[in-house]
Design a protein around this motif. Structure first.
Motif, mmCIF file in Angstrom:
data_model
loop_
_atom_site.group_PDB
_atom_site.id
_atom_site.type_symbol
_atom_site.label_atom_id
_atom_site.label_comp_id
_atom_site.label_asym_id
_atom_site.label_seq_id
_atom_site.Cartn_x
_atom_site.Cartn_y
_atom_site.Cartn_z
ATOM 1 N N ARG A 128 -10.709 23.956 5.815
ATOM 2 C CA ARG A 128 -9.827 23.100 6.590
ATOM 3 C C ARG A 128 -9.398 21.993 5.674
ATOM 4 O O ARG A 128 -10.222 21.253 5.152
ATOM 5 C CB ARG A 128 -10.553 22.548 7.812
ATOM 6 N N GLU A 171 -7.749 28.986 14.451
ATOM 7 C CA GLU A 171 -6.538 28.257 14.824
ATOM 8 C C GLU A 171 -6.089 28.606 16.242
ATOM 9 O O GLU A 171 -6.251 29.710 16.702
ATOM 10 C CB GLU A 171 -5.416 28.611 13.845
ATOM 11 N N TYR A 224 -7.759 23.522 16.917
ATOM 12 C CA TYR A 224 -8.785 24.339 16.286
ATOM 13 C C TYR A 224 -9.906 24.522 17.276
ATOM 14 O O TYR A 224 -10.269 23.599 17.998
ATOM 15 C CB TYR A 224 -9.331 23.655 15.033
#
Lengths: 1046, 333
Positions: free
Chosen positions: A385, A408, A402
């Motif tokens: 990330r 995602e 998230y």
């Protein structure tokens, strides 16, 4: 045991003699001569028979044999513990390996590894301490890895072979080679004093040694340690002064361990004193008397550390192997060329616990903390990330998107979740869809408006907090209003469950849904446009058509040249359309939605066609400014509108009805193509007239007069006029004439530029036009030149006129006939050339998804265009002028566009077949690409043999692909005529085999076999490159000759 | 009829707009799919609603196969087909989860649909059983966007992965790439010249990439920042929700959650135009086939969660001849 060794040697020798005497087949040296450098020489000699066998047998067979041998020995080795003499197994194994791997050399070979294994296994075994075989094994091993000196020391420290003469002999030999004569002498003496066996031999050797030494002038009588006969520098020693011959050794050892006892035993304080002077330099370890490392001649007792394990070669080579390291933020080399945006540097995730963990493991498991174990448990797959750079911030709440595992979530998913619409399957009861849709259309439209209204008032999005409640309130009023509609309402009992077991709903569908068959039934009912449904609409349409028929049938014409009767009426776009709309909407109140006021809410097909007509999109590459092709708006038959025909598999692809359906369905429609002139509502009926004119030209030419034909009036299609000249061809489809395009025509000049080919087809068809245009669209490569190009198509009700480019040169058939007349044949080189061209063209059209369907010699026109710079050497890529030479494929009237059908579609021939049709057609079996392969084979055959091809099945062919009754079905075919001796029979045979048996080309029988054909083509190209200028023949010359004859 | 440069469509959907698509044959027909469960067909020239079709749940994407047939899919997990002329509708097939993207391949005559169930399914409506193939992309590879050009299919999934397929052989991917952009992909569109594709992320960035895997061509790929606003010295980064290529010039438009539409020349790496800000986020963009119109769906895309926003609408903009033309004489990418 030693005797055994000798005996075995002797036996070996006698065996050889025996072999020599008794064997009828003496192995030839030539059978392994080519490998002689690879054979490691062995003192005892090698069996010639074995060598010959090894090097002459097939590698794979050899491999399996050897593998079998290995397995056998390995099996024996497993029982090692049981045996009295386990080393025997190794011994035999070693012998066998040496025999079978003659080039065994180096530490990595099989032999060496085996020796290593064998040696290491019995170090401590008392049985073999003085076993000559074992010793020999060690010695061989040490020879392979070239560490003899160490090995001897090792053997000594483990007491191996010390009573065997061999040990001393070998050791002394080594010393002698190294010129350590004193050592060698000492060794011999030691051995003799120990009474090593066989003593006699040892003594003899010693005597020989002494003799050698004496002749070299070496004296062993002095007991002074004379390491250096000549003054020379000690290893990396430094001279105290330039002239001194003495050099002082640099002793790292001294420096590092000044208190070491071993060193201090060495005499000479001078050595030590020098250290202080040379602190700066790196000291080199020097062991003057070899005390530290080499304990060869000192006692084997405990003063030296136990040296139990020699270790394998690999462990000693540890410097070569890099130990696995912690992957600690290593920078990987990057290709700087790629432009990546600047982002904050990513920190490599350090698994800190592992660092601790590794040490703890060494210490023993007791040390492992609880903390570490939990840490290790938490090691999940690392999810990347990224972070925004400095001075950047999100306008969104990034963490909303998230989930727990850093997966995602898109905006839409988030929104759907908020509306709790993600899990609920609103099509709960698909059974609802079984009800015919027709009568519900009205209601549905009402429904949709109602839903819209309710949604507007209660905007779900804004009140996501209690969505469940919202739903219930919305749905209930619906239910009250429209009771007859079941489809859009979630039954009340299911709503209650909404809040709780959402999954449950998903998991318990009603039985009718589950089966695929049921679903397909449902879908099946709705994917067909059934006539019964259309008729009501159709009737309604009809009512409105008549008063407006003027509006519907229009032509946008540009000039008055057109001889077709036409109503020229200007279209005042908007008004009329709106008129129609209003008219129609009045009649369609029931269907029009009540809430909307725009008149054209209800979408009418005719309105659509109106609208279509005003968009001046005339398809291929035309811009608005271009001349408009007259577009006639014909009323499309609603029964066949806009859907692909449903076809059985296999089907007849050339069925006229099917073709017409396709032409009606494809997008963009054919009548939008550039050059398409649609006049389907009118007949032209000029065929006869044209025929007359052509005939009179023919007569004229026969008469030899130059006067023009009387009736030389041009034929005019739409805007274009053409002068008719000769008829070129005739067939079942219609006729082809050479005509002159008046646009390019200039008086009495050479007609080449203005010539066109006019193909008149009855009944009228736009199919060929479509195919050729599609090819032009789909083929990007230069092979497009090998396909005839079409200018325009004038389509009338009775006839269609297609104007194509005209090629003056004849067809391949003409060329063949010419050769035949001269009682000769087309030169094989030319045939190669044309074959390559044909293959290239066919490859292209197949890749574009088109099957020509009628490849024959008269459908291949020669394309030999003039070019200034033309290299003699053939170039398959077309450079140096070669792109101007080739063929042109014509007559796509029987072509098939494979992309219009489903992938698994196959075709059947519903016409009377003959030798020109492929095998499958003749046997009534379905076919696809074979038609073209067969056709191409036919052309090549014609060129080679001057005769049409006839084929025959090859008898007694065992077909590996299928078994049982199917073997009878798929035979292998070949042409009846065989190839001439002086031809490239092999290449031709390959080609024909592939073309005539495409199903057998690939293991799974898949087609098209474009890749395989490409491979053959490349072989042919290679042949051409090599032979185009050879033996007095020239490809260029032959082509030129051909060109000139037209 | 007034030739305004830009106008708003009358009678827009009542909820957020998920997708706007022009008809491939008739340049003034526009299809609009919406969260209000409808698929609406408009005539932009007349600015009128021509037809409206219904789904059982919000519609996430729609496409044309030809002028008269329309396909759409959404949260009801199905792909429905509508015949504009006859107003017949039918279900083509189902996915296991919501259908995110629907495209039509003219070459294969098939519908390509991508769903949050991580599969791509191909449907051939000519056949009785329309499902022509079902292909698992990967674990957790929810389809976020896809684009089709000729036989190339580019699928953008969760986890910033891109899968490039040849739809003639869907059993294997031609390439699998990780996104050049560091953040979640929002949109992907293929170049009309079949050379490559453009993709956009939530981080105000667009990447232009090429299919050819050879190093020389791969070296040409690039990404650039866009749709950012400097507020108080800090760059506010907006998601780029939509991309659309101009079929005539090969230049492309991008639409962001900042309500701005930019036109870019991908080949020369320049911005050609920026349109005045729209009321709310741009959800979708599409050029008409003749390059005359640009449909701009100004519709809140939920990037800030629940909030009040201006009404969702579709703007139609007339594109002048030179508006989307690449600046330099050299031909566009």
């Amino acid at each position: 045991m030693e005797r055994k060794q000798f005996i075995s040697n002797a036996q070996h020798v006698t065996m050889n003699n025996k072999e020599f005497q008794h064997q009828k087949n003496i192995p030839e040296f030539s059978s392994f001569e080519h490998q002689k450098e690879n054979i490691l020489p062995v003192k005892q000699g090698r069996s010639a028979a074995a060598l010959s066998q090894i090097f002459s047998s097939e590698p794979s067979a050899l491999y399996t044999e050897l593998q079998a041998g290995h397995d056998k020995f390995n099996a024996e080795l497993e029982n090692l513990d049981e045996l009295d003499d386990p080393f025997d197994v190794y011994d035999r194994y070693i012998k066998w390996t040496m025999e079978n791997y003659p080039q065994a050399s180096g530490p990595h070979s099989k032999v060496c590894q085996l020796l290593e294994r064998a040696s290491n296994s019995f170090i401590n075994d008392a049985r073999y301490k003085n076993d000559p075989r074992y010793l020999r094994c060690w010695l061989q091993y040490s020879k392979h890895i070239r560490r003899l000196k160490e090995h001897f020391a090792f053997l000594k420290s483990n007491g191996i072979g010390l009573d065997l003469a061999t040990y001393y002999e070998e050791y002394a030999e080594l010393m002698e080679e190294m010129k350590c004569f004193k050592e060698a002498n000492e060794i011999f003496e030691t051995g003799i004093s120990r009474r090593a066996q066989p003593l006699g031999r040892l003594n003899k050797r010693y005597k020989q040694f002494l003799t050698r030494m004496a002749s070299n002038g070496v004296n062993f009588n002095t007991s002074v340690t004379q390491l250096n006969l000549n003054p020379r520098r000690t290893i990396l020693g430094s001279k105290s002064s330039a002239s001194s011959t003495q050099s002082q050794p640099m002793n790292v050892f001294h420096q590092r361990n000044p208190t070491s006892q071993v060193v201090s035993d060495v005499g000479g304080t001078s050595v030590i004193s020098n250290i202080n002077n040379n602190r700066g330099k790196l000291d080199i370890f020097y062991d003057p008397n070899g005390e530290v490392g080499n304990a060869a001649l000192t006692s084997t007792d405990s003063s030296t550390s136990t040296w139990n394990n020699y270790g394998t070669y690999l462990t000693r080579k540890k410097e070569d192997i890099r130990e696995a390291e912690q992957w600690r933020g290593v920078t990987l080399p990057q290709n700087k060329k790629v432009d990546t945006p600047m982002v904050a540097k990513l920190e490599v995730y350090h698994d800190k616990s592992v660092e601790h963990g590794s040490t703890s493991v060494r210490q023993g498991k007791e040390q492992v903390n609880q903390k570490e174990t939990t840490f290790q448990e938490k090691i999940q797959k690392q999810v990347k990330r990224y972070e925004l750079g400095q001075k950047e911030r999100w306008n969104i709440k990034i963490n909303d998107f998230y989930d727990e595992n850093d997966g995602e979530i898109s905006f839409e998913e988030k929104r759907a979740k908020a509306l709790e619409l993600l899990e609920v399957k609103l099509i709960e009861d698909k059974f609802d869809y079984l009800k015919p849709q027709e009568k519900n259309i009205n209601d549905k439209k009402k429904m949709s408006c109602n839903i819209e209204n309710t949604l507007e008032t209660k905007h779900l999005v804004t009140e996501a907090k209690s969505p469940v409640n919202e739903k219930i309130t919305i749905i209930q009023p619906r239910k009250k209003e429209c009771n007859d509609i079941d489809e859009y309402i979630i039954p009340a009992h299911k709503i209650n469950r909404l809040s709780s077991d959402m999954n449950e709903i998903v998991k318990k569908p009603s039985p009718t849904i589950c089966t695929k068959a049921a679903l397909s039934d449902i879908i099946g009912m709705f994917t067909f446009t059934q006539p019964s449904k259309d008729i009501p609409n159709h009737d309604i349409d009809e009512e409105n058509v008549s008063p407006n028929s003027n509006v519907v049938h229009k032509q946008i014409t540009k000039s008055n040249n057109i001889q077709i009767p036409s109503k020229i009426s200007q279209i005042d776009g908007r008004e009329e359309v709106e008129n129609n709309c209003e008219n129609k909407s009045k009649n369609f109140d029931t269907i029009t939605a009540t809430t909307n006021t725009t008149p054209s809410h209800e979408f009418e097909k005719h309105v659509l066609t109106e609208v279509k007509s005003f968009t001046n999109s005339s398809g291929f590459g035309d811009t608005r400014a271009d001349s408009l092709s007259p577009i006639e708006i014909t009323e499309e038959d609603p029964l066949e509108s806009q859907t692909f025909p449903k076809l059985s598999n296999p089907c007849n692809p050339l069925d006229r009805k099917v073709i017409e359906q396709f032409l009606a369905v494809i997008q963009p429609p054919v009548n939008r193509y550039k050059g398409f002139y649609d006049a389907r509502s009118h007949t032209f009926n000029h065929g006869l007239k044209i025929e007359e004119i052509a005939r009179s030209w023919k007569v004229q030419s026969r008469r030899g007069t130059n006067a023009l034909v009387n009736d030389d009036k041009p034929v005019i299609f739409f805007n274009d006029s053409f002068l008719i000249r000769q008829k070129v061809d005739e067939g079942g489809y219609g006729k082809i004439y050479r005509v002159l395009d008046m646009k390019d025509f200039v008086g009495d000049q050479d007609e080449k530029k203005s010539s066109r080919a006019l193909k008149i087809e009855t009944p009228s068809s736009a199919w060929e036009f479509y195919i050729i245009r599609q090819l032009q669209e789909r083929i990007i490569s230069p092979t497009i030149d090998s396909i005839i190009s079409v200018h325009s198509l004038y389509r009338y009700k009775d006839e269609s006129y297609m104007v194509m480019e005209f090629c003056h040169q004849g067809t391949i058939l003409d060329a063949i006939n010419k050769a035949k007349k001269d009682n000769s044949q087309m030169d094989e080189l030319l045939v190669f050339f044309f074959t390559v061209e044909l293959l290239k063209t066919m490859e292209s059209i197949h890749q574009a998804g088109i099957i020509h369907g009628d490849i024959k010699a008269d459908n291949c026109i020669l394309r030999l265009e003039p070019i200034e710079e033309w290299e003699s050497i053939y170039d398959p890529s077309g450079t140096n002028g070669w792109s101007k030479k080739g063929i042109k494929l014509i007559d796509f009237g029987r072509s098939i566009d494979v992309t219009l059908f489903s992938d698994d579609m196959k075709f059947i021939a519903e016409w009377v077949t003959d030798d020109h049709d492929c095998v499958e057609m003749r046997e009534g079996r379905p076919w696809k690409w074979q038609a073209d392969y067969y056709g191409l084979a036919g052309v090549v055959h014609c060129m080679l043999h001057n005769q049409y091809m006839q084929i025959t099945p090859i008898i007694a062919e065992s077909n590996n692909l299928m078994s049982g009754p199917a073997t009878m079905a798929v035979k292998r075919y070949k042409p009846i005529l065989s190839f001439k001796r002086y031809w490239q029979g092999e290449l031709w045979q390959k080609l024909f085999d592939l073309l005539l048996n495409p199903l057998l080309a690939k293991k799974d029988g898949l087609m098209p076999i474009t890749q395989e054909l490409k491979n053959i083509r490349e072989e042919f190209e290679q042949y051409l490159i090599q032979n185009c200028e050879k033996n007095g023949k020239s490809l260029k010359g032959l082509l030129k000759k051909l060109e000139m004859s037209w | 009829m007034q030739q305004q440069q830009q106008f708003e469509l009358v009678d827009p959907p009542s909820d957020a707009i998920s997708s706007v698509v022009f008809c491939p044959t008739t340049s003034n027909h526009l299809l609009v799919s919406s969260w209000d469960k409808t698929v609406k067909l408009y005539d932009v020239e007349e600015n009128s609603l021509k037809a409206s079709f219904q789904h059982k749940a919000s519609v996430l994407d729609c496409c044309f196969s030809d002028g008269a047939h329309v396909f759409s899919g959404g949260l009801d997990h199905c792909i429905k087909s509508f015949d504009i002329n006859t107003t017949n509708e039918s279900i083509v097939g189902l996915h296991d989860k919501a259908v995110k993207c629907v495209e039509y391949s003219l070459e294969k005559h098939m519908i390509v649909s991508g769903s949050w169930d991580c599969t791509i399914r191909l449907w051939d409506v000519r056949k009785k059983d329309a499902l022509s193939g079902q292909y698992e992309i990967g674990e957790g590879a929810k389809v976020f966007a896809l684009s089709l050009v000729y036989y190339k299919l580019v699928v953008a999934t969760a986890g910033r992965q891109f899968f490039i397929y040849d739809i003639r052989n869907m059993s294997e991917t031609i390439q699998k790439r990780e996104s050049s952009l560091k953040f979640m992909t929002r949109c992907v569109k293929c170049m009309p010249n079949r050379q490559g594709y453009a993709s956009s992320s939530i981080e105000g960035r667009v990447a232009v990439e090429f299919f050819d895997p050879s190093p020389e061509i791969q070296a040409r790929k690039y990404a650039f920042k866009c749709h950012r606003k400097v507020i108080d010295g800090v760059d506010t980064v907006y998601p780029v929700n939509a991309l659309a290529f101009n079929p005539t010039h090969g230049t492309f438009a991008s639409g962001g959650a900042d309500g701005v539409v930019n036109i870019w020349d991908g080949f020369n790496k320049k911005r050609l135009k920026q349109y005045p800000q729209y009321p709310t986020s741009i959800a979708s963009l599409d050029f008409s086939k003749d390059g005359q119109y640009l449909a701009i769906a100004s519709s809140y895309t939920f990037e800030e969660g629940e909030k009040d926003h201006p009404p969702d609408s579709v703007f139609i903009r007339h594109i002048g001849e030179n508006e989307c033309k690449p600046r330099v004489v050299a031909s566009s990418a």
